[in-house]
Design a protein around this motif. Sequence first.
Motif, PDB file in Angstrom:
ATOM      1  N   GLY A 123       0.854  -1.182   0.000  1.00 11.60           N
ATOM      2  CA  GLY A 123       0.000   0.000   0.000  1.00 11.60           C
ATOM      3  C   GLY A 123       0.887   1.227   0.000  1.00 11.60           C
ATOM      4  N   THR A 124       0.562   2.203   0.846  1.00  9.20           N
ATOM      5  CA  THR A 124       1.429   3.373   0.991  1.00  9.20           C
ATOM      6  C   THR A 124       2.824   2.896   1.385  1.00  9.20           C
ATOM      7  OG1 THR A 124      -0.512   4.477   1.882  1.00  9.20           O
ATOM      8  CG2 THR A 124       1.571   5.649   2.059  1.00  9.20           C
ATOM      9  N   GLU A 169      10.310  -0.798   2.436  1.00  9.27           N
ATOM     10  CA  GLU A 169       9.285   0.125   1.965  1.00  9.27           C
ATOM     11  C   GLU A 169       9.824   1.460   1.463  1.00  9.27           C
ATOM     12  OE1 GLU A 169       6.355   0.366   5.152  1.00  9.27           O
ATOM     13  OE2 GLU A 169       7.114   2.322   5.741  1.00  9.27           O
ATOM     14  N   GLY A 173       6.073  -0.416  -2.430  1.00 11.10           N
ATOM     15  CA  GLY A 173       4.925   0.349  -1.955  1.00 11.10           C
ATOM     16  C   GLY A 173       4.930   1.726  -2.611  1.00 11.10           C
ATOM     17  N   GLN A 174       3.902   2.503  -2.309  1.00 12.24           N
ATOM     18  CA  GLN A 174       3.698   3.804  -2.938  1.00 12.24           C
ATOM     19  C   GLN A 174       4.858   4.761  -2.651  1.00 12.24           C
ATOM     20  OE1 GLN A 174      -0.508   4.688  -2.258  1.00 12.24           O
ATOM     21  NE2 GLN A 174       0.063   6.838  -2.332  1.00 12.24           N
ATOM     22  N   LYS A 175       5.290   4.779  -1.380  1.00  7.48           N
ATOM     23  CA  LYS A 175       6.398   5.672  -1.020  1.00  7.48           C
ATOM     24  C   LYS A 175       7.668   5.275  -1.749  1.00  7.48           C
ATOM     25  CE  LYS A 175       5.658   5.081   3.500  1.00  7.48           C
ATOM     26  NZ  LYS A 175       5.751   5.181   4.968  1.00  7.48           N
ATOM     27  N   ARG A 178       7.617   6.451  -5.335  1.00  7.55           N
ATOM     28  CA  ARG A 178       7.909   7.907  -5.408  1.00  7.55           C
ATOM     29  C   ARG A 178       9.399   8.177  -5.236  1.00  7.55           C
ATOM     30  NH1 ARG A 178       3.630  10.616  -6.537  1.00  7.55           N
ATOM     31  NH2 ARG A 178       1.735   9.429  -6.115  1.00  7.55           N
ATOM     32  N   SER A 197       0.123   8.064 -10.492  1.00  9.06           N
ATOM     33  CA  SER A 197      -0.172   7.024  -9.493  1.00  9.06           C
ATOM     34  C   SER A 197       0.773   5.849  -9.726  1.00  9.06           C
ATOM     35  CB  SER A 197      -1.614   6.545  -9.654  1.00  9.06           C
ATOM     36  OG  SER A 197      -1.739   5.879 -10.893  1.00  9.06           O
TER      37      SER A 197
END
Lengths: 296, 296
Positions: A123-124, A169, A173-175, A178, A197
């Motif tokens: 997830g995040t 992470e 994951g999203q972080k 990025r 996204s």
Amino acid sequence: MYYGIDIGGTTAKIGAFKNDKLVDSWVVSTQVESLEKLVKTILDSIRAKDKNILALGIDCPGFIVNNKISSSANLHFLDGVDLKEAFEKEINCKVRVINDANCHALGEAKHAHLDNIVFVALGTGVGGGFVLNGQVLEGVNGAGMEVGHMHVDDVFNFRCGCGQVGCLETLCGQKGVRNLVNHFRNNYQTKLEIDYSVKDVFDLAKANDPLAFKVFEIFTDKLGLALANLAAILNPQAIIIGGGISLAGDFLIRHVKANFEKYATPVVRNTEIRLASLGSEAGMYGAYYLVKEENK
Amino acid sequence: MYYGIDIGGTTAKIGAFKNDKLVDSWVVSTQVESLEKLVKTILDSIRAKDKNILALGIDCPGFIVNNKISSSANLHFLDGVDLKEAFEKEINCKVRVINDANCHALGEAKHAHLDNIVFVALGTGVGGGFVLNGQVLEGVNGAGMEVGHMHVDDVFNFRCGCGQVGCLETLCGQKGVRNLVNHFRNNYQTKLEIDYSVKDVFDLAKANDPLAFKVFEIFTDKLGLALANLAAILNPQAIIIGGGISLAGDFLIRHVKANFEKYATPVVRNTEIRLASLGSEAGMYGAYYLVKEENK
């Protein structure tokens, strides 16, 4: 009726169960100021529908041992709270409280009819849970299966929310996505827009966009490594991948599997890696099963 | 009486227990040609002393689930054997069989009065065991806690006995020390002789011998990393370090701890790391406790 309640930073999902089936579900806000208001909001919404509440299984984020939350990432009024006790003050029924990722693991395990599984939520950040003989591993500080904080990187050294560098992470994951996009944006051509996204990144990776594929390559390599080490330690029947990012589906699983096989010691190399099947209902199912199994 | 039997590639240690104390122990050879001879050798040696054998706890190397050995590294006549069944053909008492490193973990846990521990054995290779709520994690293929086969290295790429590269035991344990000494011998000054033991390397490292210290540095760095990841996954009360190499004692533990803290996520950073206390008796103790606990 039995209830599974999945408490998150902004909402709680409440599910009513009958014969192991989710027969009704709804959402209430958790953006309240106090523990008392949270308990009241949840109980009022159930009591409006049901005069005979038999049991509440509850999951929420944070480090949790024996129903007690030592620290919760998003709902700070829960820090140090015995949430089972808080509910039992207001209602006379069985209550059980557990960490959210551990709970999702239990939901997915039960739904797959498997007793020994590793669950990883993308997830995040990256969360996880381990179900051993049908029981959830909590850890002595409630920090069992902090998969996202396995140290896997000595190259990028991105700072993690936990204070460390090199955690899984920071790359998965999203972080993680990025971090990697920012790191490589000036070195690789891309059609990725400024506002994007994880799905955009993976879709472009599928189309061989250089930046997106580079990010996807590192993401799946490090996730494969982490899963190989989890398999060498826990030797589960299956590894189940869930969380929002798992919606990338077969394209993601195929690449993660290839990397898993690259790193895994032979005796665990055939461990099945599969997609989660309960989606956003995993928490409600897990919480329901937890309180049900413990009160059979 | 209850017995704990620690079967190895050359000998089996047999221990007689009374009130949780080892009251007698001896050794028999396991260099026999067949399963039948192994069982007979062990039973004859016990029967010569005791006419009332109540239970046999047994550990041996290999992948073991529910008393059945799928493959055993050193005693090939045990491959595919249900060793509990083999003993029960010859004697009417309770029998339980388990993997050796898992068994040592249980022995150390019980002896330390801890219910949740990670055990890591530094010997020829690197083994491990996990005790959760007093129970041993076997893994679905008997491959639980294959700590030595966690992938931790992408620099040296030494080949591991398992067929992989980058496994923890290519850098730690006796084999790991040999790999590292060979790798660095021409680049670092040293007083290390051609014929050396791990103890010689660690003793020289303590005296700041350049080669020995380089090897020790990598050994403790990678072990610290592996333990940090084990703590993030299993969140035990303590990590117990055993095996022959652990005789290096405080010097080893101090450096491993420093590296553990470098890699560990904060919530598990205070996990206690301690030396094993049972030495070569851990297997007998663990096997005894296993069969005793399961037949209370």
